[in-house]
Design a protein around this motif. Structure first.
Motif, PDB file in Angstrom:
ATOM      1  N   GLY A 158       0.795  -1.221   0.000  1.00  0.00           N
ATOM      2  CA  GLY A 158       0.000   0.000   0.000  1.00  0.00           C
ATOM      3  C   GLY A 158       0.827   1.270   0.000  1.00  0.00           C
ATOM      4  N   LEU A 159       2.062   1.180  -0.513  1.00  0.00           N
ATOM      5  CA  LEU A 159       2.955   2.334  -0.514  1.00  0.00           C
ATOM      6  C   LEU A 159       3.367   2.703  -1.926  1.00  0.00           C
ATOM      7  CD1 LEU A 159       5.417   1.466   2.409  1.00  0.00           C
ATOM      8  CD2 LEU A 159       3.798   3.352   2.379  1.00  0.00           C
ATOM      9  N   ALA A 160       3.448   4.007  -2.183  1.00  0.00           N
ATOM     10  CA  ALA A 160       4.085   4.486  -3.400  1.00  0.00           C
ATOM     11  C   ALA A 160       5.580   4.596  -3.126  1.00  0.00           C
ATOM     12  CB  ALA A 160       3.511   5.848  -3.782  1.00  0.00           C
ATOM     13  N   ILE A 161       6.382   4.651  -4.179  1.00  0.00           N
ATOM     14  CA  ILE A 161       7.819   4.791  -4.009  1.00  0.00           C
ATOM     15  C   ILE A 161       8.351   5.731  -5.081  1.00  0.00           C
ATOM     16  CG2 ILE A 161       8.253   2.659  -5.307  1.00  0.00           C
ATOM     17  CD1 ILE A 161      10.819   2.332  -3.574  1.00  0.00           C
ATOM     18  N   GLY A 162       9.199   6.677  -4.673  1.00  0.00           N
ATOM     19  CA  GLY A 162       9.731   7.655  -5.593  1.00  0.00           C
ATOM     20  C   GLY A 162      10.685   7.054  -6.602  1.00  0.00           C
ATOM     21  N   ARG A 163      10.829   7.736  -7.744  1.00  0.00           N
ATOM     22  CA  ARG A 163      11.685   7.241  -8.824  1.00  0.00           C
ATOM     23  C   ARG A 163      13.141   7.115  -8.371  1.00  0.00           C
ATOM     24  NH1 ARG A 163      11.285  10.545 -14.271  1.00  0.00           N
ATOM     25  NH2 ARG A 163       9.141   9.770 -14.019  1.00  0.00           N
ATOM     26  N   ASP A 164      13.623   8.114  -7.630  1.00  0.00           N
ATOM     27  CA  ASP A 164      15.006   8.062  -7.155  1.00  0.00           C
ATOM     28  C   ASP A 164      15.221   6.897  -6.194  1.00  0.00           C
ATOM     29  OD1 ASP A 164      15.708  10.224  -8.644  1.00  0.00           O
ATOM     30  OD2 ASP A 164      15.768  11.659  -6.990  1.00  0.00           O
ATOM     31  N   ALA A 165      14.204   6.619  -5.371  1.00  0.00           N
ATOM     32  CA  ALA A 165      14.311   5.509  -4.423  1.00  0.00           C
ATOM     33  C   ALA A 165      14.362   4.174  -5.159  1.00  0.00           C
ATOM     34  CB  ALA A 165      13.133   5.532  -3.446  1.00  0.00           C
ATOM     35  N   VAL A 166      13.541   4.036  -6.210  1.00  0.00           N
ATOM     36  CA  VAL A 166      13.564   2.816  -7.022  1.00  0.00           C
ATOM     37  C   VAL A 166      14.926   2.646  -7.679  1.00  0.00           C
ATOM     38  CG1 VAL A 166      12.608   1.661  -9.052  1.00  0.00           C
ATOM     39  CG2 VAL A 166      11.086   2.817  -7.448  1.00  0.00           C
ATOM     40  N   ALA A 167      15.456   3.736  -8.226  1.00  0.00           N
ATOM     41  CA  ALA A 167      16.751   3.672  -8.902  1.00  0.00           C
ATOM     42  C   ALA A 167      17.863   3.306  -7.926  1.00  0.00           C
ATOM     43  CB  ALA A 167      17.053   5.012  -9.565  1.00  0.00           C
ATOM     44  N   PHE A 168      17.820   3.855  -6.718  1.00  0.00           N
ATOM     45  CA  PHE A 168      18.839   3.546  -5.715  1.00  0.00           C
ATOM     46  C   PHE A 168      18.788   2.072  -5.337  1.00  0.00           C
ATOM     47  CE2 PHE A 168      20.332   2.986  -1.391  1.00  0.00           C
ATOM     48  CZ  PHE A 168      21.509   3.727  -1.363  1.00  0.00           C
ATOM     49  N   LEU A 169      17.590   1.569  -5.067  1.00  0.00           N
ATOM     50  CA  LEU A 169      17.457   0.164  -4.693  1.00  0.00           C
ATOM     51  C   LEU A 169      17.869  -0.753  -5.836  1.00  0.00           C
ATOM     52  CD1 LEU A 169      14.063   0.369  -2.760  1.00  0.00           C
ATOM     53  CD2 LEU A 169      16.308  -0.141  -1.774  1.00  0.00           C
ATOM     54  N   LYS A 191       9.432   2.327   7.298  1.00  0.00           N
ATOM     55  CA  LYS A 191       8.436   3.283   6.808  1.00  0.00           C
ATOM     56  C   LYS A 191       7.050   3.005   7.368  1.00  0.00           C
ATOM     57  CE  LYS A 191       7.333   6.738   4.104  1.00  0.00           C
ATOM     58  NZ  LYS A 191       7.891   8.088   4.290  1.00  0.00           N
ATOM     59  N   GLY A 192       6.698   1.726   7.473  1.00  0.00           N
ATOM     60  CA  GLY A 192       5.358   1.362   7.910  1.00  0.00           C
ATOM     61  C   GLY A 192       4.420   1.231   6.727  1.00  0.00           C
ATOM     62  N   ALA A 193       3.637   0.172   6.699  1.00  0.00           N
ATOM     63  CA  ALA A 193       2.733  -0.081   5.573  1.00  0.00           C
ATOM     64  C   ALA A 193       1.661   0.997   5.486  1.00  0.00           C
ATOM     65  CB  ALA A 193       2.090  -1.455   5.722  1.00  0.00           C
ATOM     66  N   GLY A 194       1.358   1.432   4.249  1.00  0.00           N
ATOM     67  CA  GLY A 194       0.270   2.368   4.018  1.00  0.00           C
ATOM     68  C   GLY A 194       0.478   3.754   4.585  1.00  0.00           C
ATOM     69  N   THR A 195       1.727   4.211   4.684  1.00  0.00           N
ATOM     70  CA  THR A 195       1.998   5.523   5.288  1.00  0.00           C
ATOM     71  C   THR A 195       2.752   6.431   4.319  1.00  0.00           C
ATOM     72  OG1 THR A 195       4.015   4.633   6.316  1.00  0.00           O
ATOM     73  CG2 THR A 195       2.013   4.673   7.658  1.00  0.00           C
ATOM     74  N   GLY A 196       2.154   6.691   3.159  1.00  0.00           N
ATOM     75  CA  GLY A 196       2.727   7.655   2.243  1.00  0.00           C
ATOM     76  C   GLY A 196       3.662   7.046   1.221  1.00  0.00           C
ATOM     77  N   GLU A 197       4.696   7.815   0.849  1.00  0.00           N
ATOM     78  CA  GLU A 197       5.615   7.419  -0.214  1.00  0.00           C
ATOM     79  C   GLU A 197       6.998   7.131   0.342  1.00  0.00           C
ATOM     80  OE1 GLU A 197       5.934   9.260  -4.411  1.00  0.00           O
ATOM     81  OE2 GLU A 197       7.535  10.246  -3.265  1.00  0.00           O
ATOM     82  N   VAL A 198       7.609   6.060  -0.159  1.00  0.00           N
ATOM     83  CA  VAL A 198       8.985   5.732   0.204  1.00  0.00           C
ATOM     84  C   VAL A 198       9.912   6.657  -0.586  1.00  0.00           C
ATOM     85  CG1 VAL A 198      10.762   3.952   0.203  1.00  0.00           C
ATOM     86  CG2 VAL A 198       8.388   3.332   0.653  1.00  0.00           C
ATOM     87  N   THR A 199      10.766   7.384   0.117  1.00  0.00           N
ATOM     88  CA  THR A 199      11.632   8.358  -0.524  1.00  0.00           C
ATOM     89  C   THR A 199      13.072   7.847  -0.603  1.00  0.00           C
ATOM     90  OG1 THR A 199      12.239   9.446   1.549  1.00  0.00           O
ATOM     91  CG2 THR A 199      10.214  10.188   0.458  1.00  0.00           C
TER      92      THR A 199
END
Length: 343
Positions: A158-169, A191-199
């Motif tokens: 239930g979380l979105a994830i930023g493009r930079d975070a995806v690229a880093f991972l 981060k916790g499930a369902g709590t905004g966007e992973v940065t």
């Protein structure tokens, strides 16, 4: 039947009822285990039921070939389909599996797990050609497949994830699917499930000091020509479970990024700011020094050597750790920064 990567993912989510046996083979042991567990959950109502699940090894089948048919024919208390897993199998199991597929009684679902098998493997050929069987290759994730794994993992939570975070991972994971998921779970716990966007900041905090960054140590030491540091980083990476191919790919990504900066023209600092994912702040100074030292022709030779080493590592029976280490040390020994210091 032979399944490609997309078909394999679809099959694991919804196994074909006409298939009696699946071969999971390839260098990514974590992906083999993940797919085996996913198939188990689809076939058996209670994966913890010892009467519904049977575990064998290739060595046990070699000692008693009839064991596979016996386990597959056994009934499950309370009904349901039986799941038989055979670990560490090889071509010695081909005849036994062929007999099972040709008409052994029972409706058990059999999963055979094996290391990387060449195209000439009799076991692989059997699964690729039989309509009641399926062969699923389990190779290390490339950047595209890894991005899909990352996005899917956080979407399920239930979380979105930023493009930079995806690229880093994607730049720091991928050597083994199981190890990748452990690191993603670490980010999710933080981060916790369902709590905004992973940065990007979230993943840097969680992964920045993890064992996976030993791959960065390998790449940086290779580019710097620091042989003692490289030997330590390689040993540590292998101890922490990274595969030889993951070390080679980490070094290749590093040199590709250096090439992007060195060939961009203008100030190195400005070119570094445009990189995605951004250069990790702790290693920015070392990265800049290497971008200023390496020339395009030298980078091309290093990348070619890494590709040759990866191809050699993929050959069945090859001493992959030795081949990868040798290639990295050869590149480091010819690094421009090393020659300059030596002078």
């Amino acid at each position: 039947m032979k399944l490609n990567a997309k078909q394999a993912e679809s099959f694991v989510r919804s196994p074909d009822p006409a298939v009696r046996a699946v071969l999971l083979y390839g260098p990514d042991a974590g992906l083999r285990r993940e797919r085996s567990a996913a198939l188990l959950a689809k076939i058996v109502d209670d994966p913890a039921d010892p009467f519904a699940v049977s575990e064998l090894t290739g060595a046990q089948l070699a000692e008693d070939p009839a064991r596979l048919a016996d386990e597959a024919a056994a009934l499950v208390f309370g009904g349901g389909r039986r799941f038989v897993r055979v670990r560490d199998a090889g071509d010695k199991a081909t005849a036994t599996v062929k007999d099972f597929l040709s008409g052994s009684p029972g409706d058990a679902f059999v999963v055979i797990e094996a290391d990387d098998l060449p195209a000439r493997s009799t076991l692989r050929k059997l699964f690729e050609s039989d309509k009641a069987a399926a062969a699923l290759a389990c190779y290390h994730d490339d950047s595209r497949s890894l991005e899909a794994v990352v996005r899917s993992f956080f979407a399920d939570a239930g979380l979105a994830i930023g493009r930079d975070a995806v690229a880093f991972l994607s730049a720091h994971l991928g050597g083994d699917r199981e190890l990748t998921r452990r690191e993603l779970e670490k980010v999710l716990l933080f981060k916790g499930a369902g709590t905004g966007e992973v940065t990007l900041q979230d993943v840097e905090i969680c992964v920045g000091d993890s064992a996976l960054l030993s791959l960065d140590d390998v790449a940086l030491a290779t580019g710097a020509g620091n042989l003692p540091a490289l030997e330590r980083a390689v040993a540590r990476s292998f101890t922490e479970g990274n595969s030889p191919i993951s070390l080679l790919r980490a070094a290749a990504r590093h040199f590709q990024r250096i090439h992007a900066v060195a060939g961009a023209g203008g100030a190195v600092d400005d070119a570094m700011k445009r990189l995605r994912p951004p250069v990790f702040w702790k290693t920015a100074a070392a990265f800049k020094a290497q971008a200023e030292a390496w020339r395009p022709a030298q980078l091309a030779r290093a990348l070619e050597r890494l590709l040759e080493a990866e191809a050699a590592c993929k050959r069945t029976g090859a001493p992959a750790e030795t081949l990868a280490s040798r290639a990295l040390l050869e590149i480091a020994a010819n690094a421009p920064g090393r020659r300059r210091r030596a002078g």
